[in-house]
Each structure stands twice: as structure tokens, then as C-alpha cells.
Scaffold this motif. Structure first.
Motif, PDB file in Angstrom:
ATOM      1  N   PRO A  29       0.803  -1.222   0.000  1.00 56.21           N
ATOM      2  CA  PRO A  29       0.000   0.000   0.000  1.00 56.21           C
ATOM      3  C   PRO A  29       0.836   1.273   0.000  1.00 56.21           C
ATOM      4  O   PRO A  29       0.437   2.282  -0.599  1.00 56.21           O
ATOM      5  CB  PRO A  29      -0.824  -0.132   1.288  1.00 56.21           C
ATOM      6  CG  PRO A  29      -0.967  -1.606   1.485  1.00 56.21           C
ATOM      7  CD  PRO A  29       0.351  -2.175   1.035  1.00 56.21           C
ATOM      8  N   ASP A  30       2.004   1.265   0.644  1.00 59.43           N
ATOM      9  CA  ASP A  30       2.856   2.458   0.663  1.00 59.43           C
ATOM     10  C   ASP A  30       3.312   2.849  -0.738  1.00 59.43           C
ATOM     11  O   ASP A  30       3.582   4.033  -1.014  1.00 59.43           O
ATOM     12  CB  ASP A  30       4.072   2.225   1.561  1.00 59.43           C
ATOM     13  CG  ASP A  30       3.715   2.258   3.041  1.00 59.43           C
ATOM     14  OD1 ASP A  30       2.679   2.868   3.377  1.00 59.43           O
ATOM     15  OD2 ASP A  30       4.463   1.669   3.837  1.00 59.43           O
ATOM     16  N   ASP A  31       3.382   1.870  -1.647  1.00 57.17           N
ATOM     17  CA  ASP A  31       3.784   2.171  -3.024  1.00 57.17           C
ATOM     18  C   ASP A  31       2.770   3.062  -3.736  1.00 57.17           C
ATOM     19  O   ASP A  31       3.104   3.690  -4.750  1.00 57.17           O
ATOM     20  CB  ASP A  31       3.961   0.878  -3.830  1.00 57.17           C
ATOM     21  CG  ASP A  31       5.154   0.059  -3.369  1.00 57.17           C
ATOM     22  OD1 ASP A  31       6.021   0.614  -2.679  1.00 57.17           O
ATOM     23  OD2 ASP A  31       5.194  -1.152  -3.689  1.00 57.17           O
ATOM     24  N   LEU A  32       1.552   3.128  -3.228  1.00 55.46           N
ATOM     25  CA  LEU A  32       0.518   3.948  -3.867  1.00 55.46           C
ATOM     26  C   LEU A  32       0.889   5.428  -3.872  1.00 55.46           C
ATOM     27  O   LEU A  32       0.387   6.195  -4.706  1.00 55.46           O
ATOM     28  CB  LEU A  32      -0.830   3.755  -3.157  1.00 55.46           C
ATOM     29  CG  LEU A  32      -1.481   2.374  -3.323  1.00 55.46           C
ATOM     30  CD1 LEU A  32      -2.672   2.230  -2.387  1.00 55.46           C
ATOM     31  CD2 LEU A  32      -1.923   2.159  -4.772  1.00 55.46           C
ATOM     32  N   HIS A  33       1.753   5.838  -2.960  1.00 58.28           N
ATOM     33  CA  HIS A  33       2.170   7.241  -2.922  1.00 58.28           C
ATOM     34  C   HIS A  33       2.965   7.629  -4.160  1.00 58.28           C
ATOM     35  O   HIS A  33       3.160   8.826  -4.431  1.00 58.28           O
ATOM     36  CB  HIS A  33       2.997   7.508  -1.661  1.00 58.28           C
ATOM     37  CG  HIS A  33       2.194   7.434  -0.399  1.00 58.28           C
ATOM     38  ND1 HIS A  33       1.226   8.362  -0.065  1.00 58.28           N
ATOM     39  CD2 HIS A  33       2.196   6.523   0.611  1.00 58.28           C
ATOM     40  CE1 HIS A  33       0.677   8.047   1.086  1.00 58.28           C
ATOM     41  NE2 HIS A  33       1.242   6.932   1.525  1.00 58.28           N
ATOM     42  N   ARG A  34       3.414   6.644  -4.927  1.00 60.35           N
ATOM     43  CA  ARG A  34       4.164   6.925  -6.165  1.00 60.35           C
ATOM     44  C   ARG A  34       3.313   6.632  -7.410  1.00 60.35           C
ATOM     45  O   ARG A  34       3.845   6.539  -8.516  1.00 60.35           O
ATOM     46  CB  ARG A  34       5.447   6.085  -6.190  1.00 60.35           C
ATOM     47  CG  ARG A  34       6.424   6.451  -5.085  1.00 60.35           C
ATOM     48  CD  ARG A  34       7.737   5.693  -5.225  1.00 60.35           C
ATOM     49  NE  ARG A  34       7.581   4.270  -4.957  1.00 60.35           N
ATOM     50  CZ  ARG A  34       7.627   3.741  -3.727  1.00 60.35           C
ATOM     51  NH1 ARG A  34       7.804   4.527  -2.666  1.00 60.35           N
ATOM     52  NH2 ARG A  34       7.491   2.433  -3.546  1.00 60.35           N
ATOM     53  N   HIS A  35       2.003   6.478  -7.192  1.00 57.13           N
ATOM     54  CA  HIS A  35       1.096   6.178  -8.303  1.00 57.13           C
ATOM     55  C   HIS A  35       0.016   7.246  -8.438  1.00 57.13           C
ATOM     56  O   HIS A  35      -0.173   8.081  -7.550  1.00 57.13           O
ATOM     57  CB  HIS A  35       0.434   4.813  -8.087  1.00 57.13           C
ATOM     58  CG  HIS A  35       1.302   3.653  -8.462  1.00 57.13           C
ATOM     59  ND1 HIS A  35       1.285   3.080  -9.708  1.00 57.13           N
ATOM     60  CD2 HIS A  35       2.222   2.957  -7.741  1.00 57.13           C
ATOM     61  CE1 HIS A  35       2.147   2.080  -9.753  1.00 57.13           C
ATOM     62  NE2 HIS A  35       2.733   1.980  -8.566  1.00 57.13           N
ATOM     63  N   ARG A  36      -0.686   7.195  -9.556  1.00 52.86           N
ATOM     64  CA  ARG A  36      -1.888   8.009  -9.748  1.00 52.86           C
ATOM     65  C   ARG A  36      -3.067   7.221  -9.181  1.00 52.86           C
ATOM     66  O   ARG A  36      -3.294   6.080  -9.587  1.00 52.86           O
ATOM     67  CB  ARG A  36      -2.124   8.281 -11.231  1.00 52.86           C
ATOM     68  CG  ARG A  36      -0.987   8.986 -11.936  1.00 52.86           C
ATOM     69  CD  ARG A  36      -1.259   9.065 -13.432  1.00 52.86           C
ATOM     70  NE  ARG A  36      -0.149   9.676 -14.159  1.00 52.86           N
ATOM     71  CZ  ARG A  36      -0.108   9.798 -15.482  1.00 52.86           C
ATOM     72  NH1 ARG A  36      -1.114   9.329 -16.213  1.00 52.86           N
ATOM     73  NH2 ARG A  36       0.936  10.365 -16.060  1.00 52.86           N
ATOM     74  N   CYS A  37      -3.810   7.824  -8.298  1.00 47.37           N
ATOM     75  CA  CYS A  37      -4.949   7.130  -7.681  1.00 47.37           C
ATOM     76  C   CYS A  37      -6.229   7.925  -7.917  1.00 47.37           C
ATOM     77  O   CYS A  37      -6.216   9.160  -7.968  1.00 47.37           O
ATOM     78  CB  CYS A  37      -4.718   6.944  -6.177  1.00 47.37           C
ATOM     79  SG  CYS A  37      -3.286   5.900  -5.799  1.00 47.37           S
ATOM     80  N   ILE A  38      -7.318   7.210  -8.077  1.00 49.63           N
ATOM     81  CA  ILE A  38      -8.628   7.829  -8.284  1.00 49.63           C
ATOM     82  C   ILE A  38      -9.363   7.786  -6.951  1.00 49.63           C
ATOM     83  O   ILE A  38      -9.730   6.714  -6.471  1.00 49.63           O
ATOM     84  CB  ILE A  38      -9.430   7.076  -9.373  1.00 49.63           C
ATOM     85  CG1 ILE A  38      -8.602   6.985 -10.653  1.00 49.63           C
ATOM     86  CG2 ILE A  38     -10.753   7.783  -9.645  1.00 49.63           C
ATOM     87  CD1 ILE A  38      -9.133   5.966 -11.644  1.00 49.63           C
ATOM     88  N   ARG A  39      -9.550   8.933  -6.348  1.00 47.67           N
ATOM     89  CA  ARG A  39     -10.080   8.982  -4.997  1.00 47.67           C
ATOM     90  C   ARG A  39     -11.599   9.139  -4.997  1.00 47.67           C
ATOM     91  O   ARG A  39     -12.208   9.503  -6.001  1.00 47.67           O
ATOM     92  CB  ARG A  39      -9.416  10.121  -4.221  1.00 47.67           C
ATOM     93  CG  ARG A  39      -7.909   9.892  -4.085  1.00 47.67           C
ATOM     94  CD  ARG A  39      -7.230  10.920  -3.248  1.00 47.67           C
ATOM     95  NE  ARG A  39      -7.133  12.209  -3.907  1.00 47.67           N
ATOM     96  CZ  ARG A  39      -6.492  13.256  -3.390  1.00 47.67           C
ATOM     97  NH1 ARG A  39      -5.905  13.160  -2.205  1.00 47.67           N
ATOM     98  NH2 ARG A  39      -6.426  14.392  -4.046  1.00 47.67           N
ATOM     99  N   GLN A  40     -12.185   8.847  -3.850  1.00 51.47           N
ATOM    100  CA  GLN A  40     -13.642   8.879  -3.723  1.00 51.47           C
ATOM    101  C   GLN A  40     -14.079   9.922  -2.699  1.00 51.47           C
ATOM    102  O   GLN A  40     -13.527   9.999  -1.603  1.00 51.47           O
ATOM    103  CB  GLN A  40     -14.202   7.515  -3.304  1.00 51.47           C
ATOM    104  CG  GLN A  40     -15.725   7.504  -3.164  1.00 51.47           C
ATOM    105  CD  GLN A  40     -16.255   6.182  -2.668  1.00 51.47           C
ATOM    106  OE1 GLN A  40     -15.517   5.375  -2.135  1.00 51.47           O
ATOM    107  NE2 GLN A  40     -17.540   5.957  -2.838  1.00 51.47           N
TER     108      GLN A  40
END
Length: 302
Positions: free
Chosen positions: A184-195
Motif C-alpha cells: 500500500p505504501d507504493d501507492l504514494h508513487r502512483h496516480r490514484c482515483i479517490r472517492q
């Protein structure tokens, strides 16, 4: 002095609850002008102004609020009394009102309602889908469908489906371009679609693996408030999404999405059909509860 009719008092309760003559008229099946005339007549009969009216909205006055507080239990008891004698007809009928979020409504329409409406053709189902959690008693619903953790403690709940989980997903093209996160920490280096939740807050993504729990608000340039739209955005390669698995089923099956961090997305408590325990259970709702239990029993035997 002429006393108000029960129909006019019920109409007042709908207007006060909806805070709109247009919406109340639609629910009652009358014209807006006819409803407005009935409310003026009601105010003349009680000798008090019950509603504040503007060009844009309507709201109860102090006297109207006091009347509404007294009317609520009376009207609910009346509904229960009518439901009780309706049970004597044998075949369930009447209107069954259910409140659910979009994913729960989809599940019911796919797995439960075809058989239910086939068995009980006299029932008129009013299924309202909305993201926010409402007081089903106050809003006039017979039952609700939500995740177990969201069911109020004073309600009786019946398990509706299998274990439920949120799943992180992305398009194959996105994974090919940017790779897949390993933690999950790797998500900080990705584009995420938030809700965006109905409360206005952003939903925190929650992960768990072997007792380790992580909750985070990931980075992203796009925020949406609908799980179906979030999944669709992920299909178009706009980032990693975190949605109920039900919102991604079709896309996963067609290969338009693939799961990421799947070992960090364990199943959680499933959907529950819930209803107030202190009220008489209408025949139409009792029939639905029995069907849900029978469906789960057969699934367990398979």
C-alpha cells in the motif's frame, strides 16, 4: 370546526419531510396546485400556519414541526395496523420500500428480486438507491441494505450475500506503463482515483495483511463520488481505483481491469438486510426475509 382528514395530515407529513411541493406531489400522485390548496385548507382548519413557503423551498413552522413530531408515531402505528390485517389476505402485497446503496441495489436486482417479484406479483417494490446512510424509520422505509458495519445497533439484520471486499484495480495499460504496487505504501508513487463520500470527506483506503492494517488517503488528481464512475475511470487508464468488488465485476471478467494489491484486500463483513425490531413486520418484508434465508441456505448446501 371541521377536523382535518387523515389524507390531508398524511399529505402534510410528506410535504414537511420532502420540503418541496413538487417532490411531495409526485410521491402522492397529485398536482402541485392541488396539494398547495390542501395545505392551505389544513392550515385554515387548525387555525395556524404550518408551512413556511418561498419560491424555492418549503419548511415546517414551529407549530408544523410540533404537529409532525406527534403525527409520525401515529401514522407509523396506523401503517402497522393495516399491515397486520393485510397479512390475513394470505398472499403478500402492497408497497415494499427498501433503501440501499448502489452496489447493494445492484446485487438485489441480480440475485434476489427476480425470484421475489415472480413469486409475489402483488408486491410493488420501491427500491431507493443512495450513497448516504439514512434513518429508514424516519424516512418511511420498511428495510435497508448496507454493509454489516453500517447497520444501526437497534436493527435486526439478516445476512444478504457472501463476504464483501474492496479491491484495488487498474487497467492493463496502466500497469504496463507504471507497474503495479507491491505494498500500500507504493501507492504514494502512483496516480490514484479517490472517492468523495456523501459527507464530503474523502474515503481512506484500508488494507490488511496478516494482522497489519494500513489506512491512507492516496495521491491523485481525480476525485469522484460514484463507484461505477471510479471503476470506469480506471478502465480508461486514469489511475488505480479502490472500489467494492461488485463495481468492478464486469470489467474484471472482460479483462478491462486487473486487481493489484489483491493479497492486501481480504474479504470483510458482507451486506445485510436490516429492519426495525420494534415494529410489526409486513407480510411483503417477511416474504423477502424468508427468501433471502432460503437462498443463502441453498448456496451453503451447494
Amino acid at each position: 370546526m371541521e377536523k382535518p382528514s387523515l389524507a390531508d395530515l398524511e399529505a402534510f407529513a410528506v410535504v414537511a419531510a420532502e420540503r418541496s411541493f413538487r417532490r411531495a406531489a409526485d410521491l402522492l400522485g397529485v398536482s402541485r396546485s392541488a396539494l398547495s390548496h390542501r395545505m392551505k385548507k389544513l392550515e385554515e382548519q387548525v387555525g395556524l400556519r404550518l408551512l413556511n413557503r418561498t419560491t424555492r423551498s418549503v419548511s415546517p413552522t414551529d407549530a408544523g414541526s410540533r404537529l409532525l413530531d406527534q403525527l409520525g408515531p401515529v401514522l407509523r402505528n396506523l401503517d402497522s395496523a393495516l399491515d397486520t390485517i393485510a397479512d390475513d389476505r394470505g398472499t403478500p402485497g402492497g408497497v415494499l420500500r427498501i433503501n440501499a446503496d448502489k452496489g447493494a441495489a445492484r446485487l438485489m436486482l441480480c440475485r434476489i428480486m427476480p425470484a421475489y417479484l415472480d413469486q409475489y406479483p402483488k408486491v410493488e417494490l420501491d427500491l431507493v438507491s443512495e450513497g448516504r446512510l439514512v434513518d429508514i424509520v424516519e424516512q418511511g422505509f420498511d428495510a435497508g441494505v448496507r454493509l454489516a458495519e453500517a447497520v444501526p445497533q437497534d436493527m435486526i439484520a439478516v445476512r444478504l450475500g457472501d463476504d464483501f471486499r474492496f479491491l484495488a484495480v487498474a487497467s492493463p495499460d496502466y500497469v504496463n506503463r507504471f507497474g503495479a504496487p507491491n505494498t500500500p505504501d507504493d501507492l504514494h508513487r502512483h496516480r490514484c482515483i479517490r472517492q468523495r463520500l456523501p459527507s464530503g470527506k474523502r474515503y481512506r483506503w484500508e488494507f490488511e495483511k496478516r494482522g497489519q492494517e494500513i489506512a491512507l488517503d492516496p495521491p491523485g488528481a481525480l476525485t469522484l463520488n460514484d463507484n461505477d464512475l471510479i471503476a470506469e475511470a480506471a478502465v480508461h487508464g486514469l489511475g488505480i481505483a479502490y472500489v467494492p468488488e461488485t463495481a468492478a465485476w464486469d470489467h474484471l471478467a472482460a479483462g478491462r481491469l486487473v486487481p493489484v494489491l489483491e493479497d492486501w484486500c481480504p474479504p470483510d463483513s458482507g451486506l445485510m438486510l436490516y429492519y426495525p425490531g420494534h415494529r410489526h413486520v409486513p407480510a411483503a418484508l417477511r416474504a423477502l426475509i424468508d427468501l433471502v434465508k432460503a437462498t443463502r441456505s441453498r448456496a451453503g448446501a451447494d
